[in-house]
Design a protein around this motif. Sequence first.
Motif, PDB file in Angstrom:
ATOM      1  N   ASP A 198      38.632  55.078  30.535  1.00  0.00           N
ATOM      2  CA  ASP A 198      38.115  56.415  30.827  1.00  0.00           C
ATOM      3  C   ASP A 198      38.390  56.775  32.287  1.00  0.00           C
ATOM      4  OD1 ASP A 198      36.016  58.607  29.835  1.00  0.00           O
ATOM      5  OD2 ASP A 198      35.554  58.059  31.905  1.00  0.00           O
ATOM      6  N   THR A 199      38.683  58.068  32.543  1.00  0.00           N
ATOM      7  CA  THR A 199      39.015  58.509  33.908  1.00  0.00           C
ATOM      8  C   THR A 199      37.879  58.209  34.882  1.00  0.00           C
ATOM      9  OG1 THR A 199      40.386  60.283  33.014  1.00  0.00           O
ATOM     10  CG2 THR A 199      39.728  60.478  35.315  1.00  0.00           C
ATOM     11  N   LEU A 200      36.641  58.494  34.483  1.00  0.00           N
ATOM     12  CA  LEU A 200      35.498  58.225  35.363  1.00  0.00           C
ATOM     13  C   LEU A 200      35.386  56.734  35.659  1.00  0.00           C
ATOM     14  CD1 LEU A 200      32.532  60.491  34.174  1.00  0.00           C
ATOM     15  CD2 LEU A 200      33.600  60.447  36.429  1.00  0.00           C
ATOM     16  N   GLN A 201      35.639  55.917  34.668  1.00  0.00           N
ATOM     17  CA  GLN A 201      35.549  54.477  34.868  1.00  0.00           C
ATOM     18  C   GLN A 201      36.632  53.992  35.836  1.00  0.00           C
ATOM     19  OE1 GLN A 201      36.338  51.276  31.818  1.00  0.00           O
ATOM     20  NE2 GLN A 201      34.106  51.339  31.677  1.00  0.00           N
ATOM     21  N   GLN A 202      37.814  54.601  35.745  1.00  0.00           N
ATOM     22  CA  GLN A 202      38.901  54.225  36.661  1.00  0.00           C
ATOM     23  C   GLN A 202      38.564  54.611  38.098  1.00  0.00           C
ATOM     24  OE1 GLN A 202      42.402  56.083  35.055  1.00  0.00           O
ATOM     25  NE2 GLN A 202      42.562  54.677  33.326  1.00  0.00           N
ATOM     26  N   ILE A 203      37.968  55.799  38.286  1.00  0.00           N
ATOM     27  CA  ILE A 203      37.555  56.205  39.638  1.00  0.00           C
ATOM     28  C   ILE A 203      36.461  55.280  40.153  1.00  0.00           C
ATOM     29  CG2 ILE A 203      36.495  58.051  40.992  1.00  0.00           C
ATOM     30  CD1 ILE A 203      37.786  60.057  39.059  1.00  0.00           C
ATOM     31  N   ALA A 204      35.514  54.930  39.259  1.00  0.00           N
ATOM     32  CA  ALA A 204      34.418  54.042  39.649  1.00  0.00           C
ATOM     33  C   ALA A 204      34.932  52.665  40.051  1.00  0.00           C
ATOM     34  CB  ALA A 204      33.420  53.923  38.500  1.00  0.00           C
ATOM     35  N   ALA A 205      35.982  52.207  39.380  1.00  0.00           N
ATOM     36  CA  ALA A 205      36.539  50.893  39.698  1.00  0.00           C
ATOM     37  C   ALA A 205      37.050  50.842  41.136  1.00  0.00           C
ATOM     38  CB  ALA A 205      37.663  50.563  38.718  1.00  0.00           C
ATOM     39  N   GLN A 218      35.654  52.670  43.563  1.00  0.00           N
ATOM     40  CA  GLN A 218      34.516  52.885  44.457  1.00  0.00           C
ATOM     41  C   GLN A 218      33.574  51.697  44.556  1.00  0.00           C
ATOM     42  OE1 GLN A 218      32.337  56.404  43.503  1.00  0.00           O
ATOM     43  NE2 GLN A 218      34.004  57.807  43.954  1.00  0.00           N
ATOM     44  N   PHE A 219      33.410  50.963  43.462  1.00  0.00           N
ATOM     45  CA  PHE A 219      32.369  49.956  43.412  1.00  0.00           C
ATOM     46  C   PHE A 219      32.933  48.548  43.267  1.00  0.00           C
ATOM     47  CE2 PHE A 219      30.594  53.780  41.218  1.00  0.00           C
ATOM     48  CZ  PHE A 219      29.826  54.204  42.302  1.00  0.00           C
ATOM     49  N   SER A 220      32.186  47.620  43.854  1.00  0.00           N
ATOM     50  CA  SER A 220      32.549  46.210  43.734  1.00  0.00           C
ATOM     51  C   SER A 220      32.321  45.760  42.297  1.00  0.00           C
ATOM     52  CB  SER A 220      31.676  45.380  44.692  1.00  0.00           C
ATOM     53  OG  SER A 220      31.782  44.016  44.413  1.00  0.00           O
ATOM     54  N   SER A 221      33.211  44.918  41.811  1.00  0.00           N
ATOM     55  CA  SER A 221      33.110  44.511  40.404  1.00  0.00           C
ATOM     56  C   SER A 221      31.922  43.581  40.151  1.00  0.00           C
ATOM     57  CB  SER A 221      34.396  43.817  39.954  1.00  0.00           C
ATOM     58  OG  SER A 221      34.643  42.668  40.736  1.00  0.00           O
ATOM     59  N   THR A 222      31.789  42.557  40.947  1.00  0.00           N
ATOM     60  CA  THR A 222      30.708  41.598  40.689  1.00  0.00           C
ATOM     61  C   THR A 222      30.124  41.043  41.971  1.00  0.00           C
ATOM     62  OG1 THR A 222      32.366  39.858  40.534  1.00  0.00           O
ATOM     63  CG2 THR A 222      31.628  40.826  38.469  1.00  0.00           C
ATOM     64  N   GLY A 223      30.169  41.782  43.020  1.00  0.00           N
ATOM     65  CA  GLY A 223      29.620  41.271  44.266  1.00  0.00           C
ATOM     66  C   GLY A 223      30.347  40.033  44.726  1.00  0.00           C
ATOM     67  N   ASN A 224      31.675  40.008  44.562  1.00  0.00           N
ATOM     68  CA  ASN A 224      32.539  38.905  44.984  1.00  0.00           C
ATOM     69  C   ASN A 224      32.343  37.643  44.136  1.00  0.00           C
ATOM     70  OD1 ASN A 224      33.604  40.463  47.101  1.00  0.00           O
ATOM     71  ND2 ASN A 224      31.869  39.909  48.422  1.00  0.00           N
ATOM     72  N   GLU A 225      31.699  37.748  42.972  1.00  0.00           N
ATOM     73  CA  GLU A 225      31.528  36.594  42.098  1.00  0.00           C
ATOM     74  C   GLU A 225      32.866  36.267  41.430  1.00  0.00           C
ATOM     75  OE1 GLU A 225      28.587  34.997  38.535  1.00  0.00           O
ATOM     76  OE2 GLU A 225      28.476  37.084  39.215  1.00  0.00           O
ATOM     77  N   VAL A 226      33.187  34.989  41.420  1.00  0.00           N
ATOM     78  CA  VAL A 226      34.436  34.529  40.804  1.00  0.00           C
ATOM     79  C   VAL A 226      34.089  33.826  39.498  1.00  0.00           C
ATOM     80  CG1 VAL A 226      36.446  33.053  41.081  1.00  0.00           C
ATOM     81  CG2 VAL A 226      35.513  34.263  43.061  1.00  0.00           C
ATOM     82  N   TYR A 227      34.742  34.245  38.412  1.00  0.00           N
ATOM     83  CA  TYR A 227      34.479  33.656  37.105  1.00  0.00           C
ATOM     84  C   TYR A 227      35.505  32.556  36.816  1.00  0.00           C
ATOM     85  CZ  TYR A 227      31.595  37.837  36.490  1.00  0.00           C
ATOM     86  OH  TYR A 227      30.660  38.823  36.637  1.00  0.00           O
TER      87      TYR A 227
END
Length: 717
Positions: free
Chosen positions: A294-301, A303-312
């Motif tokens: 989704d376009t909004l989700q792409q813009i949000a990606a 703007q926002f950190s994915s997991t607070g620098n958490e590495v999976y």
Amino acid sequence: MQRWKAIIFNVSILLNCLLLFLLLFESRLTIPSWLQVTGRMHPLILHFPLVLIIVYAFAVIILPPHKTKDEVAYKNAVSLLLLIAAFTAVVTSLMGLFLSREEGYDPEALWWHKWGGVAIALFTLGWYAFHKQVQARKLLTLISSFFALLLIVFTGHIGAGITHGEDFLMAPMMKQQTTAPVLFADAEVYTHMVKPILQAKCISCHSNQKAKGELVMETEELLLKGGKNGKLWDTSAADLGLLLQRLHLSQEDKKHMPPKGKPQLTDDEIAILTYWIKKGSDFRLRVTDLPVGDTLQQIAAKQFSSTGNEVYDFAEADPAVVTKLNSVNRVVSVEAEGSPALAVNFFNRSLFNNGQIKELQKIKKQIVSLDLAKMPVEDADLKLIAEMENLRRLNLSFTNINGSGLGELKKLKFLHSIGLSGTKITAAHLEQLRSFPELKTVYVWNTAIAVNDIERLKQKIKAIDFVTGFKDDTTILKLTTPVLLNEEVFITDASIPLKLKHYIQGSVIRYTTDGTEPDSIHSPVFKGNEQVSSNTMIRAKAYKTGWISSDILDAYFYKSTFTPDTVVYLKPANKKYDDAQGKMLFDRLKAETNFQLGNWVAFRENRMECLFPFSKPVTMQSITLSVLVDVNSYIMPPQQIEVWGGDDAQRLKLLGRMSPEQPGKIMPSFMKGFECKFTAATVKYIKLIATPVGKLPAWHPGKGDKGWIFVDEVLLN
């Protein structure tokens, strides 16, 4: 060499005398363009004297002349070093003085930096003049060196603050006040994407303080209400309604929003508003609820950190499986671009069945967020959820669970938040959470658990934050400020209606017109039929039983009867703030307190001297000068206002004179109209003279400097 030393020393004395002379008459100092170029070399030159002073200080302390092999040669070398330092210090100070005459610097910081530089120049010259006597005594050498270094550190610190911002020097050692970044998984479209745009680009004109078009955008309820032109958005319309219509208009169009001259929305910001409205303008819509891609989700990606620098440490799920698991009531999406973590959200209770949880076993390792709120989930289903070994966030709010199966979730070693609001959970069931290894937050609002039991749990399980929501019956709320609905503040007819409003039902607005603060007893109640017919300052305040009264709304209305044929500036305005079209003083457009946005005519070097001709005689008895007062920026009320009039532009007589009251301290900026009244006179020409403050008072950071006059309207009555 001695001859050259004498020449440099005498030139240094001469330059220091020039420096003091210029400082004495600084308020009258006008810098030509070629000297402005010299002044701008100040940051380049200033390092030379500083380095030379520091080298000299350490040289005479660490290696005194009497300890060297050739004492005479060493003394000559270090004395030359100090002399060059004294010469370059005074040159640097002069350059700094020239640079300080330009605008845009903090007056108080500039004052300290300027006099710190002067002190370095004078001290270094004196140090050289008596360097032989100082070197003869070790204590004097230490004191003078230490004092010089202290001056350099102090002045350099202030200078760094002016150039790079306050506390630049000590910033690395100071604790930084930062707000935690919003995680992609926690972001809400309205709260974290839409609302910041409205606050930055819209609130200045659409708040309780200033409601253009009767539109207030401070709360969700007021956004939905819209303004006098209707609701802000309409998802059934091709252009999605009024808000986006105004955004897409040409900036030259008067209806374009934000108005020309104010910060405009970026393409991403317009896209955020557009797609949020298209999706139904849901104030609780989460970014993770949006479809993959989704376009909004792409813009949000972005703007926002994915997991607070958490590495999976797990692999990415098969994209084909993820796509297949998406259905009409289940959304499976990647938390952020490049992350293997998945978020699963369910909606539409009637379509849910527990088989849909079983289907998630194919991606159970990748699920880190599971939202089952309002789904008919039973305690038996928690066994399936417990197999999602990397689950971090689980929302079971308003489901059918009662807590009997809660212990199954202990297997989730990474679970750090769980929502149990609106369920039949009991305090006894919550006791089990004590053994959950990483659990930090539990949401339990709207449950039957007693307040005392929650407090007991908080004491027993201090590692977990039990969030119960806001419960209070003693807090007294404060009313918002009344809203001024008048778009026009200029009275060109006999009168205009006063339009005030408050959005809290049952509140009463009281007001004054004499500049005093309204009270709840003696001030008149606003009834809605009040008229304003002359220059008036309205001060309004809202009251309601059981509430704290609001802050005061200040509104100014200006009477304007006559408009001259043109305006002739007998003395030019400042080039940066002039009236090129000759219409600004009568365009009936109020400027804003941020004078950088324009619509102001300013005077400093010259007094304001304007001639207003009329095609036929008019009878006049007052002139109002609408001005800005911004003490920190040296913008003061005129020192004196004079009005001259007559039938012959060459032979005018004095009609009236006034001396506006001057501020006595630093205060916030504001706009005010100064009305000069006089005996009614029939004239064809009016000449207005307004004199700027010649010297700012002693309490002002720029004391002795010239003041500015900023004028946006002249009103003739």
